[in-house]
Motif scaffolding. Structure first.
Motif, PDB file in Angstrom:
ATOM      1  N   ALA A 146       0.805  -1.225   0.000  1.00 23.11           N
ATOM      2  CA  ALA A 146       0.000   0.000   0.000  1.00 23.11           C
ATOM      3  C   ALA A 146       0.832   1.267   0.000  1.00 23.11           C
ATOM      4  N   ILE A 147       0.282   2.294  -0.669  1.00 20.17           N
ATOM      5  CA  ILE A 147       0.767   3.665  -0.525  1.00 20.17           C
ATOM      6  C   ILE A 147      -0.468   4.515  -0.247  1.00 20.17           C
ATOM      7  N   SER A 148      -0.360   5.483   0.649  1.00 15.72           N
ATOM      8  CA  SER A 148      -1.566   6.201   1.063  1.00 15.72           C
ATOM      9  C   SER A 148      -1.388   7.710   1.026  1.00 15.72           C
ATOM     10  N   THR A 149      -2.484   8.407   1.327  1.00 15.31           N
ATOM     11  CA  THR A 149      -2.474   9.869   1.349  1.00 15.31           C
ATOM     12  C   THR A 149      -1.642  10.455   2.493  1.00 15.31           C
ATOM     13  N   ARG A 150      -1.094   9.608   3.376  1.00 19.85           N
ATOM     14  CA  ARG A 150      -0.094  10.086   4.343  1.00 19.85           C
ATOM     15  C   ARG A 150       1.066  10.749   3.604  1.00 19.85           C
ATOM     16  N   GLU A 151       1.359  10.248   2.403  1.00 19.42           N
ATOM     17  CA  GLU A 151       2.473  10.814   1.626  1.00 19.42           C
ATOM     18  C   GLU A 151       2.314  12.321   1.445  1.00 19.42           C
ATOM     19  N   LEU A 152       1.068  12.768   1.321  1.00 18.00           N
ATOM     20  CA  LEU A 152       0.865  14.205   1.122  1.00 18.00           C
ATOM     21  C   LEU A 152       1.259  14.974   2.383  1.00 18.00           C
ATOM     22  N   GLY A 153       0.980  14.389   3.533  1.00 20.83           N
ATOM     23  CA  GLY A 153       1.398  15.012   4.793  1.00 20.83           C
ATOM     24  C   GLY A 153       2.914  15.085   4.882  1.00 20.83           C
ATOM     25  N   ALA A 154       3.584  13.988   4.495  1.00 25.09           N
ATOM     26  CA  ALA A 154       5.051  13.968   4.504  1.00 25.09           C
ATOM     27  C   ALA A 154       5.608  15.017   3.542  1.00 25.09           C
ATOM     28  N   MET A 155       4.970  15.118   2.378  1.00 24.29           N
ATOM     29  CA  MET A 155       5.403  16.094   1.376  1.00 24.29           C
ATOM     30  C   MET A 155       5.309  17.518   1.927  1.00 24.29           C
ATOM     31  N   VAL A 156       4.188  17.832   2.572  1.00 27.31           N
ATOM     32  CA  VAL A 156       4.008  19.182   3.137  1.00 27.31           C
ATOM     33  C   VAL A 156       5.075  19.450   4.193  1.00 27.31           C
ATOM     34  N   MET A 157       5.274  18.502   5.093  1.00 27.09           N
ATOM     35  CA  MET A 157       6.247  18.695   6.174  1.00 27.09           C
ATOM     36  C   MET A 157       7.666  18.836   5.645  1.00 27.09           C
ATOM     37  N   MET A 158       7.979  18.079   4.608  1.00 24.45           N
ATOM     38  CA  MET A 158       9.335  18.139   4.075  1.00 24.45           C
ATOM     39  C   MET A 158       9.600  19.430   3.325  1.00 24.45           C
ATOM     40  N   HIS A 159       8.721  19.802   2.405  1.00 27.25           N
ATOM     41  CA  HIS A 159       9.047  20.890   1.486  1.00 27.25           C
ATOM     42  C   HIS A 159       8.505  22.265   1.893  1.00 27.25           C
ATOM     43  N   GLY A 160       7.440  22.290   2.686  1.00 22.80           N
ATOM     44  CA  GLY A 160       6.809  23.566   3.025  1.00 22.80           C
ATOM     45  C   GLY A 160       7.750  24.493   3.778  1.00 22.80           C
ATOM     46  N   ASP A 161       7.463  25.807   3.735  1.00 18.68           N
ATOM     47  CA  ASP A 161       8.297  26.775   4.450  1.00 18.68           C
ATOM     48  C   ASP A 161       7.410  27.830   5.112  1.00 18.68           C
ATOM     49  N   ASN A 162       8.017  28.882   5.596  1.00 13.03           N
ATOM     50  CA  ASN A 162       7.237  29.850   6.357  1.00 13.03           C
ATOM     51  C   ASN A 162       6.306  30.717   5.513  1.00 13.03           C
ATOM     52  N   ARG A 163       6.387  30.572   4.201  1.00 14.01           N
ATOM     53  CA  ARG A 163       5.412  31.226   3.327  1.00 14.01           C
ATOM     54  C   ARG A 163       4.222  30.313   3.035  1.00 14.01           C
ATOM     55  N   GLY A 164       4.378  29.015   3.295  1.00  7.43           N
ATOM     56  CA  GLY A 164       3.272  28.088   3.051  1.00  7.43           C
ATOM     57  C   GLY A 164       3.722  26.792   2.396  1.00  7.43           C
ATOM     58  N   LEU A 165       2.834  26.231   1.580  1.00  7.53           N
ATOM     59  CA  LEU A 165       3.134  24.986   0.878  1.00  7.53           C
ATOM     60  C   LEU A 165       4.216  25.189  -0.170  1.00  7.53           C
ATOM     61  N   VAL A 166       4.955  24.106  -0.455  1.00  3.77           N
ATOM     62  CA  VAL A 166       5.809  24.057  -1.649  1.00  3.77           C
ATOM     63  C   VAL A 166       5.501  22.718  -2.308  1.00  3.77           C
ATOM     64  N   ILE A 167       4.826  22.757  -3.462  1.00  2.00           N
ATOM     65  CA  ILE A 167       4.386  21.508  -4.096  1.00  2.00           C
ATOM     66  C   ILE A 167       5.319  21.139  -5.248  1.00  2.00           C
ATOM     67  N   PRO A 168       5.820  19.904  -5.259  1.00  2.00           N
ATOM     68  CA  PRO A 168       6.685  19.497  -6.377  1.00  2.00           C
ATOM     69  C   PRO A 168       5.950  19.651  -7.717  1.00  2.00           C
ATOM     70  N   PRO A 169       6.622  20.233  -8.709  1.00  2.00           N
ATOM     71  CA  PRO A 169       5.973  20.557  -9.988  1.00  2.00           C
ATOM     72  C   PRO A 169       5.201  19.401 -10.634  1.00  2.00           C
ATOM     73  N   ARG A 170       5.743  18.189 -10.579  1.00  2.00           N
ATOM     74  CA  ARG A 170       5.086  17.090 -11.301  1.00  2.00           C
ATOM     75  C   ARG A 170       3.706  16.757 -10.761  1.00  2.00           C
ATOM     76  N   ILE A 171       3.442  17.111  -9.510  1.00  2.00           N
ATOM     77  CA  ILE A 171       2.133  16.772  -8.950  1.00  2.00           C
ATOM     78  C   ILE A 171       1.304  18.009  -8.593  1.00  2.00           C
ATOM     79  N   ALA A 172       1.768  19.192  -9.017  1.00  2.00           N
ATOM     80  CA  ALA A 172       1.048  20.431  -8.681  1.00  2.00           C
ATOM     81  C   ALA A 172      -0.114  20.677  -9.642  1.00  2.00           C
ATOM     82  N   MET A 173      -1.283  20.973  -9.087  1.00  2.00           N
ATOM     83  CA  MET A 173      -2.473  21.252  -9.905  1.00  2.00           C
ATOM     84  C   MET A 173      -2.235  22.478 -10.781  1.00  2.00           C
ATOM     85  N   VAL A 174      -1.691  23.524 -10.184  1.00  2.00           N
ATOM     86  CA  VAL A 174      -1.266  24.700 -10.955  1.00  2.00           C
ATOM     87  C   VAL A 174       0.260  24.742 -10.870  1.00  2.00           C
ATOM     88  N   GLN A 175       0.916  24.698 -12.023  1.00  2.00           N
ATOM     89  CA  GLN A 175       2.378  24.723 -12.039  1.00  2.00           C
ATOM     90  C   GLN A 175       2.913  26.137 -12.204  1.00  2.00           C
TER      91      GLN A 175
END
Lengths: 481, 481
Positions: free
Chosen positions: A264-293
Motif C-alpha cells: 500500500a501507498i496512502s495519502t499520508r504521503e501528502l502530509g510527509a510532502m508538506v512537512m518536508m518541502h513547506g516553508d514559512n510562506r506556506g506549501l511548496v508543491i513538487p511541480p510534477r504533482i502540482a495542480m497549478v504549475q
C-alpha cells in the motif's frame, strides 16, 4: 484584507512544526476539517496531488502485470474472525454498520479498514489450479480506521485514500521476489513525484502487519528528526491462505496453500510532502504533482491595463499546452496580495508581467522553492518554464537529502541513543532482536523502531544497545508521526 | 473441461434476457457476487471498462473547468435532516454506522448514499462572496443505497461507483446553462465509449431527485423494449442553499442564496452496455473501453509449435504499442477452448495464427461483434487492427440504433399505450402533467414515465392519454430496470 490576515501563517516551521503544519494545510486550502471528527476534505489541490501519485503508481503497477479491481466497501463480521492476529489488530478501530433504513442487520458489517478478508473470500473461490496463479490484483479506494489517538490531517486520519495490492503466488520464492519490484515502484514514485527521500527496510516483529509474516517499509525522515512511515509491503506467507482456504492444485496434482503479499501507498504521503518541502510562506508543491504549475500575475495601472493583460494572455497561450498554467487576472486584488496567495498555495512558478516586461517582451519568473527571481525573454518561454519546473523538481529532492543528511546517528550505546533522540535525530543502533528491548527503548525515549534499513544490515556487530546481548539487527529508532 | 462446461451460457438472450444477463456477467468473469448481499465485485475487465468511462468523462469535466475533490464517506445524521425531501427520499436506504471499535457513537453516521449534505456543509463555510463563485467540484467514489428490491448486479446494486458533481452559481441563468454542457459530456461518453444511444429529456415531478427542482436524464432503450436510466443532471435551484445556508455577497453588496446543480454517471452504464451489445456467445465489449482489445491464439502441432509461437510473438510485438493485446500461449487448452473463452469475455478482435498463416506471413482476424473472419497480411497489421477496432466501435453504435429503431411507438390513446407496452415497446404519449395519471398508468401497465424527451416536446398536442385533459408534455412510458 480580513481574508488575507485570516490566512497568514502565524508560527514558524522551525519553532512549532505541528501548529505550522495545521495552519499551512488549512489556510492554503489544501485540505479542510469536516463535520466528522478525524476525517478531512481533500480540496482540489490535495486531490490533484494524490491523483498524480496514484496515476504514476498505477502505470507502474500495470506495467508489472498487476490489474485493478473493486471489492465491496462492507465486510461481514464473521470474515474478520478467520485470522486471529488480523482481527486483534484491526477490531479496535473498525466502524460497524448495524442498521440499514429502519432495520437492524442480523450480522454487523465492517467498513473496510483493509480488504484482505473480503478479497480472500473471493480468491478462495477463484483459485483452483496453478493455472490461475499468480493472481495480482489491486484496488484504489478509501478505508476507515477509527483511531482514538489525536488525529492529524493526512498523517493520522480516520479515513484515508490508498492502494491495496493483494497478490497470490504458487511458490514462496515468487512471492518473495515481488518485494523488491513493489518497493522499487514505491521508491521511484516517492522520489520522482513527491521528491521524498526514503529509508527502505524491514519492520520489527512488534511493528509488522497484523496477520503477516514480515513487513517492509519506506520511512521518510524529516528535518526535525521525526519519521513518517510511507508505503509498505507485507509478506503474508500462507497465514491468510490457511485462514481463507486459498488452495490450488499444483503441477504434480497435489493440493497446496498459496503464498500471499499485500502492499500500500496512502495519502499520508501528502502530509510527509508538506512537512518536508513547506516553508514559512506556506506549501511548496513538487511541480510534477502540482495542480497549478505556473501562475501569471499581471501588474498594471489604469493607463496600461489593457496592454498588460493582452501580453499576459499571450504568455498564457504560449504555455498552456505544455504546463498547467493559470492567469490570475482578478481585478479586485493587488499584485502583492496575489503573490502571497500563490506562495501560500505552493505554486511552483510565478510569472510577473508589468509594463516594463511588456515593452521588452520579457517576463519576471520566480521559483517557489528558492524564491529566485530572474528575467527571461518571451521567446522560448515554454522551454524556459519547462526547464525551471524540472530544476525545481530535482532541487526539491536534493534539498531534502541535504536537510536530513546528518540526522542519522550511529550510536554505540544507550546513552548515545538517548542523546541522539533528544537532539532531534534518528538513532541507528545494534539490537538483539527481542521485543522487550524495543519496547523499553520506546517507553524510555519516546522513539520507536521505524525499520531495519536494508543497507545498514551489513554493519551488524557487537551487542544490543539496551540489553548488551549479541546484536542481530541494525535498527533505526526515531520519534514518529 | 469441467471448467468449460460450467461457464457455458445455457439460455438465449432473446428467450430469457435476465437469466442470460446474469450468466454472461458472472461466467465471463466480468463481475462476481460477494458475501454481502446486493454488492458485487468488479473484476479486472469490468473495472477497466468503468475506469475508461471515468477517465474519458473526467477529461471532459476538467476541460469544462470542473475540479475533483474528495469528501468524507461518513455523514452525521443531523445533516440529513436539513432538507426534508432529501431525507425522505434517502433515509429508507441508508446504511448507518452506530459503533466503532467497542464504543457506541453518540450520533449515527450515514455511509454516503450521495454527498450533498456533507459537501454543502463545507460549501457554506467556503463561499462568502461572488468572487468565490462559480464553485464546480466533482468526486469519483462509491455510494451505498441499501435497497430492498431485488438486486441485479450493476443495474441495481447496493453499492455502486459513480461521479457526483456538485456546482454552485451566483445566478439561476448560469446554473441552468450548465445543464446542456453536462448532458452533452455524458451523451458523448455514452455514445463514443459505451456505444450506447440515449434519449435525453426531463424527468417528471414524480421521478425527479429528492430535494431538487428539476431532473434530466439520458435513458438507454434496449432491444427488448426495457429502458435503463443512465446519467442524470439535477437543477436544485436554491433548495439546498437555503437548507445549508449557502449565501454570498453579490456585486451590489447584498446577501443572496446561491443556485446549485448536481450530476452523475454510474456503473449502471456497464449493465446497460452488457445488455445492449452482448450476444449468445457472451459479452461484447466496445473496443475503446476493452481491457484486452486483441487476443492472439496460436494454433500448432508438435512439429511446428516453436515456429508458430515465434510468429505469434512477432505479431504481438508489432501490435503491443498501439493496442491492448494479449498472446494466449497456454499450452494446456485447445485453440477451440480458447476461442470460446475469449468470445465469452467479449474481446473485440481474435487473431488466429496457424502453420498456414506463418508460411504466408498473414493472420486470420475475427471481429467479435459480427464474427466476421478475414485474412490479412502481416505487413501493416497494426493499421489493420486499428481500422478494425474503429470499425467495430462505430458498428456497435450503429447496430444499437437499428435494434431500437422501431421501438418507440407514438400512441394516441390508452389502448395503444397498453398495446405498445405489452408488445415490448416504449409508448410515447401525450400527458396532462399530473402525477395521478402517471401513477395509474404505472400501476395498470407496469410502465413508468422514463422521461420527457427534449426532441418530442415540439409535438405536444391534444389530450392526455389517460385522463383526456389538455396535454402538456410528451412522455415516454416504458418498463425499466
Amino acid at each position: 484584507m480580513a481574508d488575507k490576515e485570516k490566512r497568514a501563517i502565524t508560527v514558524k516551521k522551525e519553532e512549532d512544526m505541528s501548529e505550522w503544519y495545521t495552519q499551512v494545510i488549512i489556510n492554503s486550502e489544501f485540505v479542510d476539517y469536516s463535520a466528522v471528527s478525524g476525517c478531512v476534505v481533500f480540496r482540489p489541490s490535495a486531490y490533484f496531488c494524490w491523483n498524480a501519485v496514484k496515476e504514476a503508481t498505477d502505470a507502474m503497477f500495470m506495467k508489472a502485470g498487476i490489474k485493478n479491481a473493486y471489492f465491496p466497501l462492507l465486510i461481514p463480521e464473521r470474515f474478520f474472525e478467520k485470522e486471529k492476529e488480523h482481527i486483534a489488530g484491526f477490531s479496535p478501530e473498525v466502524a460497524w454498520v448495524t442498521e440499514t433504513g429502519e432495520s437492524k442487520l442480523s450480522e454487523r458489517l465492517a467498513i473496510r479498514p483493509t480488504s484482505e478478508t473480503i478479497m480472500y473470500d473471493s480468491y478462495s473461490r477463484w483459485i483452483r489450479s496453478w493455472r490461475d496463479l499468480p493472481l495480482r490484483l489491486n484496488q484504489w479506494n478509501s478505508v476507515i480506521r477509527w483511531e482514538f489517538k489525536h488525529p492529524t490531517p493526512l498523517l493520522r486520519s480516520r479515513e484515508f485514500l490508498w492502494n491495496e495490492g493483494h497478490t497470490v503466488f504458487a511458490t514462496e520464492e515468487e512471492a518473495l521476489a515481488e518485494r523488491d519490484q513493489i518497493l522499487g515502484i514505491y521508491e521511484e514514485v516517492t522520489r520522482e513525484y513527491l521528491a521524498l527521500p526514503g529509508i527502505l527496510g524491514k519492520k520489527t516483529e512488534n511493528e509488522k502487519f497484523a496477520g503477516g509474516e514480515a513487513s517492509y517499509s519506506i520511512e521518510h525522515l524529516l528535518p526535525n528528526g521525526y519519521v513518517i512511515q510511507g508505503p509498505d509491503f507485507h509478506n503474508d506467507g500462507q497465514n491468510f491462505a490457511k485462514a481463507f482456504d486459498i488452495k490450488f492444485i499444483n503441477k504434480n496434482n497435489e493440493t497446496e496453500y498459496a503464498y500471499q503479499n499485500t502492499f500500500a501507498i496512502s495519502t499520508r504521503e501528502l502530509g510527509a510532502m508538506v512537512m518536508m518541502h513547506g516553508d514559512n510562506r506556506g506549501l511548496v508543491i513538487p511541480p510534477r504533482i502540482a495542480m497549478v504549475q505556473v501562475v501569471i500575475v499581471p501588474i498594471y495601472k489604469e493607463n496600461n491595463k489593457e496592454q498588460v493583460l493582452a501580453y499576459s494572455k499571450k504568455i498564457y497561450d504560449a504555455l498552456k499546452d505544455n504546463a498547467r498554467v493559470h492567469l490570475d487576472n482578478r481585478d479586485d486584488y493587488s499584485a502583492g496580495w496575489k503573490f502571497n496567495e500563490w506562495e501560500l498555495k505552493g505554486v511552483p512558478i510565478r510569472i510577473e508581467v508589468g509594463g516594463r516586461e511588456m515593452e521588452s517582451e520579457s517576463v519576471v519568473l520566480v521559483t517557489r522553492h528558492d524564491m529566485k527571481k530572474s528575467s527571461f525573454g518571451f521567446s522560448g518561454i515554454s522551454e524556459t518554464v519547462n526547464d525551471e519546473l524540472n530544476r525545481m523538481q530535482k532541487e526539491l529532492y536534493a534539498k531534502a537529502i541535504v536537510s536530513i543528511k546528518e540526522k542519522i546517528k550511529k550510536v554505540d550505546n544507550y546513552e548515545e541513543l538517548k542523546k541522539a533522540i533528544s537532539g532531534g535525530n534518528v538513532a541507528q543502533a545494534q539490537w538483539c532482536g527481542e521485543t522487550p528491548c524495543e519496547l523499553k527503548i520506546k517507553e524510555e525515549t519516546g522513539a520507536k523502531a521505524t525499520n531495519m534499513p536494508f543497507d545498514a544490515q551489513k554493519d551488524v556487530k557487537g551487542n544490543c544497545v539496551y540489553c548488551d546481548k549479541q546484536s542481530k539487527h541494525v535498527v533505526n529508532f526515531a520519534k514518529s508521526y
